[in-house]
Design an enzyme around this catalytic site. Structure first.
Site, PDB file in Angstrom:
ATOM      1  N   MET A 115       0.798  -1.233   0.000  1.00  0.00           N
ATOM      2  CA  MET A 115       0.000   0.000   0.000  1.00  0.00           C
ATOM      3  C   MET A 115       0.826   1.276   0.000  1.00  0.00           C
ATOM      4  O   MET A 115       0.267   2.366   0.088  1.00  0.00           O
ATOM      5  CB  MET A 115      -0.940   0.001   1.203  1.00  0.00           C
ATOM      6  CG  MET A 115      -1.893  -1.179   1.245  1.00  0.00           C
ATOM      7  SD  MET A 115      -2.912  -1.302  -0.245  1.00  0.00           S
ATOM      8  CE  MET A 115      -3.945   0.153  -0.055  1.00  0.00           C
ATOM      9  N   ARG A 116       2.139   1.184  -0.089  1.00  0.00           N
ATOM     10  CA  ARG A 116       2.968   2.385  -0.143  1.00  0.00           C
ATOM     11  C   ARG A 116       3.125   2.847  -1.589  1.00  0.00           C
ATOM     12  O   ARG A 116       3.274   2.031  -2.510  1.00  0.00           O
ATOM     13  CB  ARG A 116       4.347   2.130   0.453  1.00  0.00           C
ATOM     14  CG  ARG A 116       4.353   1.987   1.962  1.00  0.00           C
ATOM     15  CD  ARG A 116       5.756   1.807   2.485  1.00  0.00           C
ATOM     16  NE  ARG A 116       6.615   2.934   2.174  1.00  0.00           N
ATOM     17  CZ  ARG A 116       6.709   4.045   2.894  1.00  0.00           C
ATOM     18  NH1 ARG A 116       5.955   4.186   3.982  1.00  0.00           N
ATOM     19  NH2 ARG A 116       7.525   5.018   2.567  1.00  0.00           N
ATOM     20  N   LEU A 138       5.440   4.262  -4.281  1.00  0.00           N
ATOM     21  CA  LEU A 138       6.876   4.284  -4.519  1.00  0.00           C
ATOM     22  C   LEU A 138       7.277   5.562  -5.256  1.00  0.00           C
ATOM     23  O   LEU A 138       6.487   6.114  -6.027  1.00  0.00           O
ATOM     24  CB  LEU A 138       7.287   3.053  -5.326  1.00  0.00           C
ATOM     25  CG  LEU A 138       7.043   1.715  -4.607  1.00  0.00           C
ATOM     26  CD1 LEU A 138       7.078   0.565  -5.601  1.00  0.00           C
ATOM     27  CD2 LEU A 138       8.059   1.509  -3.494  1.00  0.00           C
ATOM     28  N   ASN A 142       1.457  -4.755 -10.824  1.00  0.00           N
ATOM     29  CA  ASN A 142       0.560  -4.601  -9.678  1.00  0.00           C
ATOM     30  C   ASN A 142      -0.829  -5.085 -10.094  1.00  0.00           C
ATOM     31  O   ASN A 142      -1.164  -5.102 -11.282  1.00  0.00           O
ATOM     32  CB  ASN A 142       0.498  -3.133  -9.252  1.00  0.00           C
ATOM     33  CG  ASN A 142      -0.344  -2.928  -8.012  1.00  0.00           C
ATOM     34  OD1 ASN A 142      -0.245  -3.677  -7.047  1.00  0.00           O
ATOM     35  ND2 ASN A 142      -1.184  -1.899  -8.022  1.00  0.00           N
ATOM     36  N   HIS A 158      -4.914  -4.323  -9.260  1.00  0.00           N
ATOM     37  CA  HIS A 158      -5.788  -3.309  -8.667  1.00  0.00           C
ATOM     38  C   HIS A 158      -7.232  -3.795  -8.732  1.00  0.00           C
ATOM     39  O   HIS A 158      -7.671  -4.324  -9.770  1.00  0.00           O
ATOM     40  CB  HIS A 158      -5.653  -1.988  -9.422  1.00  0.00           C
ATOM     41  CG  HIS A 158      -6.509  -0.899  -8.873  1.00  0.00           C
ATOM     42  ND1 HIS A 158      -6.205  -0.224  -7.708  1.00  0.00           N
ATOM     43  CD2 HIS A 158      -7.677  -0.365  -9.322  1.00  0.00           C
ATOM     44  CE1 HIS A 158      -7.144   0.672  -7.467  1.00  0.00           C
ATOM     45  NE2 HIS A 158      -8.042   0.608  -8.428  1.00  0.00           N
ATOM     46  N   GLU A 191      -8.993 -12.047  -9.081  1.00  0.00           N
ATOM     47  CA  GLU A 191      -7.612 -11.597  -8.887  1.00  0.00           C
ATOM     48  C   GLU A 191      -6.674 -12.789  -8.773  1.00  0.00           C
ATOM     49  O   GLU A 191      -5.576 -12.794  -9.348  1.00  0.00           O
ATOM     50  CB  GLU A 191      -7.503 -10.735  -7.625  1.00  0.00           C
ATOM     51  CG  GLU A 191      -8.170  -9.370  -7.716  1.00  0.00           C
ATOM     52  CD  GLU A 191      -7.956  -8.562  -6.439  1.00  0.00           C
ATOM     53  OE1 GLU A 191      -6.812  -8.503  -5.966  1.00  0.00           O
ATOM     54  OE2 GLU A 191      -8.944  -8.009  -5.916  1.00  0.00           O
TER      55      GLU A 191
END
Length: 210
Positions: free
Chosen positions: A75-76, A78, A92, A94, A159
């Site tokens: 959740m950071r 970059l 990633n 989403h 997912e």
């Protein structure tokens, strides 16, 4: 993360999961990875400059000779410099059909928006949040009785199917980016994306707790 580990355990999968890293020492995924025989470690990010965290992360990735970086529940945001260093090699997933509903609270926003289709997107990571070239998407219907939880559960199942497939395309060299769009050389005669997972490869459909 577990879906990727399970798919990669198959001998025909074109990638090896060589390391799992979290910025939280209490992340349950670290223990799950170790249980499955994959090295796992935590690199703390709190109370330190972002650049220091990313420098340590980059050093660890280099030490383990990592070629592709797959984000899963990370959740950071970059920095642009870190993202550019991994251009075309970091992906990633989403929980929405991008470009619709980037950012957080995607399921609640989809319900509030009255959309009839929702889903998930695997994309290459770019400096803009949830803006990178799209590799693959999976859609689910939004039902009249859906709650945020029920919709999220149906999306999560997709997912777990989509992410291992997209990672396999990237690892096998089937992805190229041209003019900001990703092109996947994994299609049949009608231009449909072909599932690259080996026959019998196990893919988890159970949600993680972290």
């Amino acid at each position: 993360m577990v879906a990727l580990l399970e798919a990669a355990a198959h001998p025909d999968y074109p990638a090896e999961i060589a390391l799992v890293v979290s910025n939280r020492a209490d992340a349950a995924g670290l223990d799950r990875a170790r249980e499955m025989g994959v090295p796992a470690l935590a690199i703390p990010s709190r109370a330190r400059p972002r650049e220091a965290f990313e420098a340590e992360l980059a050093a660890v990735l280099a030490q383990h000779q990592i070629a592709i970086l797959a984000l899963a529940g990370f959740m950071r945001v970059l920095t642009e410099g870190f993202v550019q260093a991994w251009e075309g090699r970091m992906i990633n997933i989403h929980p929405s059909l991008l470009p619709s509903f980037p950012g957080l609270d995607t399921h609640a926003r989809a319900l509030a928006g009255g959309v009839r289709l929702h889903g998930c997107t695997v994309h290459l990571v770019s400096p803009g949040v949830d803006e990178g070239p799209i590799l693959a998407q999976a859609a689910v219907p939004v039902l009249a009785h859906d709650t945020e939880a029920s919709l999220a559960a149906r999306v999560l199942e997709q997912e777990h199917r989509l992410y291992p497939a997209a990672l396999a395309w990237l690892a096998a060299g089937r992805v190229r980016v041209q003019e900001g769009r990703a092109h996947v050389a994994a299609t049949d005669a009608r231009g449909r994306l072909v599932n690259p997972l080996p026959a019998g490869a196990a893919v988890s459909t159970q949600p993680l707790r972290d």
